[in-house]
Design a protein around this motif. Structure first.
Motif, PDB file in Angstrom:
ATOM      1  N   ALA A   1      21.420  25.115   3.795  1.00  0.00           N
ATOM      2  CA  ALA A   1      22.753  24.553   4.005  1.00  0.00           C
ATOM      3  C   ALA A   1      22.840  23.158   3.403  1.00  0.00           C
ATOM      4  N   ALA A   2      21.869  22.307   3.709  1.00  0.00           N
ATOM      5  CA  ALA A   2      21.882  20.946   3.179  1.00  0.00           C
ATOM      6  C   ALA A   2      21.725  20.946   1.659  1.00  0.00           C
ATOM      7  N   SER A   3      20.860  21.812   1.144  1.00  0.00           N
ATOM      8  CA  SER A   3      20.638  21.874  -0.299  1.00  0.00           C
ATOM      9  C   SER A   3      21.912  22.270  -1.044  1.00  0.00           C
ATOM     10  N   ALA A   4      22.623  23.273  -0.519  1.00  0.00           N
ATOM     11  CA  ALA A   4      23.852  23.733  -1.183  1.00  0.00           C
ATOM     12  C   ALA A   4      24.909  22.637  -1.202  1.00  0.00           C
ATOM     13  N   VAL A   5      25.059  21.944  -0.077  1.00  0.00           N
ATOM     14  CA  VAL A   5      26.072  20.882  -0.011  1.00  0.00           C
ATOM     15  C   VAL A   5      25.706  19.728  -0.939  1.00  0.00           C
ATOM     16  N   VAL A   6      24.456  19.288  -0.895  1.00  0.00           N
ATOM     17  CA  VAL A   6      24.033  18.146  -1.718  1.00  0.00           C
ATOM     18  C   VAL A   6      24.172  18.468  -3.198  1.00  0.00           C
ATOM     19  N   ASP A   7      23.742  19.645  -3.610  1.00  0.00           N
ATOM     20  CA  ASP A   7      23.856  20.023  -5.021  1.00  0.00           C
ATOM     21  C   ASP A   7      25.296  19.965  -5.493  1.00  0.00           C
ATOM     22  N   ARG A   8      26.205  20.470  -4.690  1.00  0.00           N
ATOM     23  CA  ARG A   8      27.611  20.528  -5.106  1.00  0.00           C
ATOM     24  C   ARG A   8      28.288  19.164  -5.040  1.00  0.00           C
ATOM     25  N   VAL A   9      27.934  18.365  -4.062  1.00  0.00           N
ATOM     26  CA  VAL A   9      28.494  17.011  -3.995  1.00  0.00           C
ATOM     27  C   VAL A   9      28.026  16.188  -5.186  1.00  0.00           C
ATOM     28  N   LEU A  10      26.741  16.257  -5.504  1.00  0.00           N
ATOM     29  CA  LEU A  10      26.236  15.489  -6.642  1.00  0.00           C
ATOM     30  C   LEU A  10      26.807  16.006  -7.957  1.00  0.00           C
ATOM     31  N   GLU A  11      26.971  17.323  -8.050  1.00  0.00           N
ATOM     32  CA  GLU A  11      27.546  17.889  -9.270  1.00  0.00           C
ATOM     33  C   GLU A  11      28.978  17.422  -9.460  1.00  0.00           C
ATOM     34  N   LEU A  12      29.759  17.444  -8.401  1.00  0.00           N
ATOM     35  CA  LEU A  12      31.145  16.966  -8.488  1.00  0.00           C
ATOM     36  C   LEU A  12      31.197  15.460  -8.754  1.00  0.00           C
ATOM     37  N   THR A  13      30.318  14.719  -8.105  1.00  0.00           N
ATOM     38  CA  THR A  13      30.305  13.271  -8.318  1.00  0.00           C
ATOM     39  C   THR A  13      29.983  12.933  -9.764  1.00  0.00           C
ATOM     40  N   TRP A  14      28.978  13.602 -10.308  1.00  0.00           N
ATOM     41  CA  TRP A  14      28.612  13.358 -11.711  1.00  0.00           C
ATOM     42  C   TRP A  14      29.767  13.728 -12.644  1.00  0.00           C
ATOM     43  N   GLY A  15      30.386  14.862 -12.395  1.00  0.00           N
ATOM     44  CA  GLY A  15      31.462  15.312 -13.270  1.00  0.00           C
ATOM     45  C   GLY A  15      32.687  14.418 -13.238  1.00  0.00           C
ATOM     46  N   THR A  16      32.965  13.823 -12.080  1.00  0.00           N
ATOM     47  CA  THR A  16      34.180  13.007 -11.961  1.00  0.00           C
ATOM     48  C   THR A  16      33.963  11.533 -12.275  1.00  0.00           C
ATOM     49  N   THR A  17      32.733  11.110 -12.456  1.00  0.00           N
ATOM     50  CA  THR A  17      32.470   9.677 -12.687  1.00  0.00           C
ATOM     51  C   THR A  17      31.854   9.384 -14.048  1.00  0.00           C
ATOM     52  N   HIS A  18      31.636  10.397 -14.866  1.00  0.00           N
ATOM     53  CA  HIS A  18      30.984  10.165 -16.157  1.00  0.00           C
ATOM     54  C   HIS A  18      31.853  10.612 -17.333  1.00  0.00           C
ATOM     55  N   GLY A  19      33.143  10.501 -17.156  1.00  0.00           N
ATOM     56  CA  GLY A  19      34.053  10.724 -18.261  1.00  0.00           C
ATOM     57  C   GLY A  19      34.534  12.160 -18.409  1.00  0.00           C
ATOM     58  N   PRO A  20      35.550  12.360 -19.246  1.00  0.00           N
ATOM     59  CA  PRO A  20      36.142  13.693 -19.428  1.00  0.00           C
ATOM     60  C   PRO A  20      35.152  14.732 -19.948  1.00  0.00           C
ATOM     61  N   ALA A  21      34.210  14.304 -20.774  1.00  0.00           N
ATOM     62  CA  ALA A  21      33.270  15.277 -21.345  1.00  0.00           C
ATOM     63  C   ALA A  21      32.445  15.936 -20.244  1.00  0.00           C
ATOM     64  N   GLN A  22      31.984  15.147 -19.287  1.00  0.00           N
ATOM     65  CA  GLN A  22      31.188  15.714 -18.197  1.00  0.00           C
ATOM     66  C   GLN A  22      32.047  16.599 -17.283  1.00  0.00           C
TER      67      GLN A  22
END
Length: 332
Positions: free
Chosen positions: A91-112
């Motif tokens: 449960a924790a792994s699934a949430v952390v992976d998706r939160v970090l994935e969304l955070t990276w995608g929304t904070t590192h520019g349109p390409a990400q």
């Protein structure tokens, strides 16, 4: 004279542990044979429903039903601890992976962000939009299973866990029904074992005679939050080492070390952590073996060290738990 039907019932009842058969076998056979014409008993056999009920009873009695001997009580308690810890880990792994994935995608520019969205656009081998959405969202149901289990809603917990584990089966089926690439067999098998052994332990060990789920320390919300923080921090603090196994393995290592340092120690928790550690170790080894030739030296070193520590911890947990069992048996 024993009829064929009675012999068949007694054969089916051998699925039950010896202690239970000694107390109940004759009574159960009489109940099954009640009302069955003796002249037809040599042409009859137990129904599928009766055999299924015996199998379910065998699971309950071997996993710590009321009045079970010590070894069965320990087996049941260990299976319940394993199910709870494994659900929490995933449960924790699934949430952390998706939160970090969304955070990276929304904070590192349109390409990400565009790169993140490519999995949902229907392009690429085996990339179906509904399947991609389900693969991304279903693992979040591990959190539902964790919350339901600790609220003693066992049916909901089992259903949520089974749905959360479905993507681990799809990776095997996808190459046969789509143009998806075949998975790395060793890693996919280890990942599937972790998910579906969790589901099996959850459904089998939390039977109707089992006590409610309870954490050995802390409240459910704080423990869940702590697991998420530990996993997230391990990925953020050491990004070069952060593959899909690094954070869960780190969490298992810290939990195992914390258990070894606490008093008193309960063998069921140790056996559960050892089993979970062995499964995560399998994930660590299969990931390392698949990517060893292309990984940077620092990543290879970190992964090898983590695998070695996991191996040592799993062995230590097993030894200490076994010693605790022997000591308790000696005092009894």
């Amino acid at each position: 004279m024993t009829t064929l039907l009675e012999a068949r019932y007694r054969t089916a009842l051998r699925l039950l542990p010896a202690y239970y058969r000694r107390e109940r076998e004759e009574e159960m056979v009489e109940t099954y044979l009640w009302g069955v014409d003796r002249d037809t008993q040599d042409q009859s056999r137990p129904t599928a429903g009766e055999v299924a009920s015996i199998v379910a009873l065998a699971v309950r009695t071997r996993l710590g039903a009321a009045g079970a001997p010590r070894r069965y009580a320990l087996l049941g308690a260990s299976a319940r601890r394993f199910a709870l810890f494994a659900v929490l880990l995933q449960a924790a792994s699934a949430v952390v992976d998706r939160v970090l994935e969304l955070t990276w995608g929304t904070t590192h520019g349109p390409a990400q962000w565009d790169l993140f969205l490519t999995r949902f656009n229907g392009h690429g081998p085996g990339n179906s939009v509904p399947v991609a959405v389900l693969e991304w969202t279903l693992p979040l149901l591990w959190t539902v299973a964790y919350a339901a289990l600790l609220r003693d809603r066992r049916g909901l917990a089992g259903t949520a866990a089974a749905l959360a584990a479905l993507p681990e089966l799809w990776v095997f089926a996808a190459p046969f029904v789509t143009d998806a690439y075949p998975p790395d067999l060793a890693y996919a098998t280890a990942n599937g074992l972790l998910a579906w052994l969790t589901v099996l332990a959850l459904c089998a060990a939390y039977h109707r005679d089992a006590p409610p789920a309870a954490l050995p320390a802390g409240t459910p919300g704080l423990v869940y939050l702590a697991a998420c923080v530990v996993m997230g921090a391990s990925q953020v603090a050491l990004p070069p080492l952060s593959d899909s196994v690094w954070a869960p393995a780190t969490a298992v290592l810290l939990a195992g070390l914390a258990w070894l340092l606490r008093r008193p120690r309960t063998p069921d928790t140790a056996f559960a952590l050892a089993a979970l550690g062995a499964l995560v170790l399998a994930l660590r080894v299969t990931t390392l073996s698949h990517w060893f030739g292309v990984l940077p030296a620092v990543v290879r070193f970190g992964s090898v060290v983590q695998a070695a520590v996991l191996l040592l911890l799993t062995a230590a947990l097993t030894v200490v738990a076994g010693r605790s069992v022997r000591e308790r048996a000696g005092r009894a």
